[in-house]
Design a protein around this motif. Structure first.
Motif, PDB file in Angstrom:
ATOM      1  N   ILE A  81       0.839  -1.169   0.079  1.00 46.20           N
ATOM      2  CA  ILE A  81       0.164  -0.123  -0.014  1.00 46.20           C
ATOM      3  C   ILE A  81       0.950   0.983   0.062  1.00 46.20           C
ATOM      4  O   ILE A  81       0.504   2.113  -0.640  1.00 46.20           O
ATOM      5  N   GLN A  82       2.071   1.398   0.861  1.00 54.43           N
ATOM      6  CA  GLN A  82       2.789   2.416   0.702  1.00 54.43           C
ATOM      7  C   GLN A  82       3.249   2.454  -0.538  1.00 54.43           C
ATOM      8  O   GLN A  82       3.558   3.675  -0.889  1.00 54.43           O
ATOM      9  N   LYS A  83       3.936   1.518  -1.004  1.00 52.23           N
ATOM     10  CA  LYS A  83       4.596   1.580  -2.384  1.00 52.23           C
ATOM     11  C   LYS A  83       3.659   2.113  -3.321  1.00 52.23           C
ATOM     12  O   LYS A  83       4.132   3.120  -4.189  1.00 52.23           O
ATOM     13  N   LEU A  84       2.520   1.554  -3.525  1.00 48.48           N
ATOM     14  CA  LEU A  84       1.294   2.185  -4.487  1.00 48.48           C
ATOM     15  C   LEU A  84       1.213   3.587  -4.118  1.00 48.48           C
ATOM     16  O   LEU A  84       0.880   4.239  -5.144  1.00 48.48           O
ATOM     17  N   ALA A  85       0.940   4.011  -2.872  1.00 47.53           N
ATOM     18  CA  ALA A  85       0.733   5.231  -2.757  1.00 47.53           C
ATOM     19  C   ALA A  85       1.683   6.333  -3.194  1.00 47.53           C
ATOM     20  O   ALA A  85       1.535   7.290  -3.587  1.00 47.53           O
ATOM     21  N   ASP A  86       3.128   5.929  -2.933  1.00 46.92           N
ATOM     22  CA  ASP A  86       4.062   6.806  -3.491  1.00 46.92           C
ATOM     23  C   ASP A  86       3.947   6.881  -4.897  1.00 46.92           C
ATOM     24  O   ASP A  86       4.391   7.762  -5.583  1.00 46.92           O
ATOM     25  N   LEU A 104       1.806   6.310  -6.942  1.00 46.91           N
ATOM     26  CA  LEU A 104       0.529   7.151  -7.513  1.00 46.91           C
ATOM     27  C   LEU A 104       0.762   8.731  -7.270  1.00 46.91           C
ATOM     28  O   LEU A 104       0.656   9.581  -7.948  1.00 46.91           O
ATOM     29  N   ARG A 105       1.328   8.828  -6.266  1.00 49.19           N
ATOM     30  CA  ARG A 105       1.692  10.516  -5.796  1.00 49.19           C
ATOM     31  C   ARG A 105       2.609  10.967  -7.195  1.00 49.19           C
ATOM     32  O   ARG A 105       2.449  12.319  -7.516  1.00 49.19           O
ATOM     33  N   VAL A 106       3.676  10.129  -7.530  1.00 48.91           N
ATOM     34  CA  VAL A 106       4.521  10.647  -8.409  1.00 48.91           C
ATOM     35  C   VAL A 106       3.960  10.895  -9.633  1.00 48.91           C
ATOM     36  O   VAL A 106       4.019  11.798 -10.463  1.00 48.91           O
ATOM     37  N   LEU A 158      -4.791   5.594 -12.732  1.00 48.11           N
ATOM     38  CA  LEU A 158      -5.936   4.759 -12.923  1.00 48.11           C
ATOM     39  C   LEU A 158      -5.586   3.139 -12.198  1.00 48.11           C
ATOM     40  O   LEU A 158      -6.260   2.874 -11.408  1.00 48.11           O
ATOM     41  N   ALA A 159      -4.784   2.582 -13.218  1.00 50.06           N
ATOM     42  CA  ALA A 159      -4.410   1.238 -12.851  1.00 50.06           C
ATOM     43  C   ALA A 159      -3.769   1.212 -11.379  1.00 50.06           C
ATOM     44  O   ALA A 159      -3.962   0.273 -10.656  1.00 50.06           O
ATOM     45  N   LEU A 160      -2.930   2.037 -10.900  1.00 54.07           N
ATOM     46  CA  LEU A 160      -2.351   2.164  -9.680  1.00 54.07           C
ATOM     47  C   LEU A 160      -3.468   2.361  -8.771  1.00 54.07           C
ATOM     48  O   LEU A 160      -3.384   1.701  -7.608  1.00 54.07           O
ATOM     49  N   PHE A 161      -4.428   3.399  -8.675  1.00 58.38           N
ATOM     50  CA  PHE A 161      -5.337   3.567  -7.857  1.00 58.38           C
ATOM     51  C   PHE A 161      -6.136   2.329  -7.773  1.00 58.38           C
ATOM     52  O   PHE A 161      -6.439   1.778  -6.415  1.00 58.38           O
ATOM     53  N   ARG A 162      -6.534   1.352  -8.553  1.00 56.74           N
ATOM     54  CA  ARG A 162      -7.230   0.363  -8.657  1.00 56.74           C
ATOM     55  C   ARG A 162      -6.244  -0.758  -7.926  1.00 56.74           C
ATOM     56  O   ARG A 162      -6.918  -1.434  -6.996  1.00 56.74           O
TER      57      ARG A 162
END
Length: 64
Positions: A15-20, A22-24, A38-42
């Protein structure tokens, strides 16, 4: 349970890696990055949902 702790830790890390990531992608603010965001958010949503279900005891992980 030790196995559950491992899965919780793995999901929290994902979750932390995906959030990072997605932020970038959002900061890039390019039209072509929309699908990637969108894929990262899913993936982020699915990981959070899995963590919630794991903590509620509604799902049990298979052997790791």
């Amino acid at each position: 349970m030790e196995g559950l702790d491992w899965w919780e830790s793995a999901l929290e890390s994902a979750i932390q890696k995906l959030a990072d990531n997605l932020r970038v992608v959002v900061l890039l603010d390019r039209e072509e990055s929309f699908r990637h965001a969108l894929a990262l958010f899913r993936d982020f949503r699915n990981a959070v949902e899995a963590l919630v279900l794991l903590r509620k005891g509604w799902i049990m992980p298979l052997k790791r």
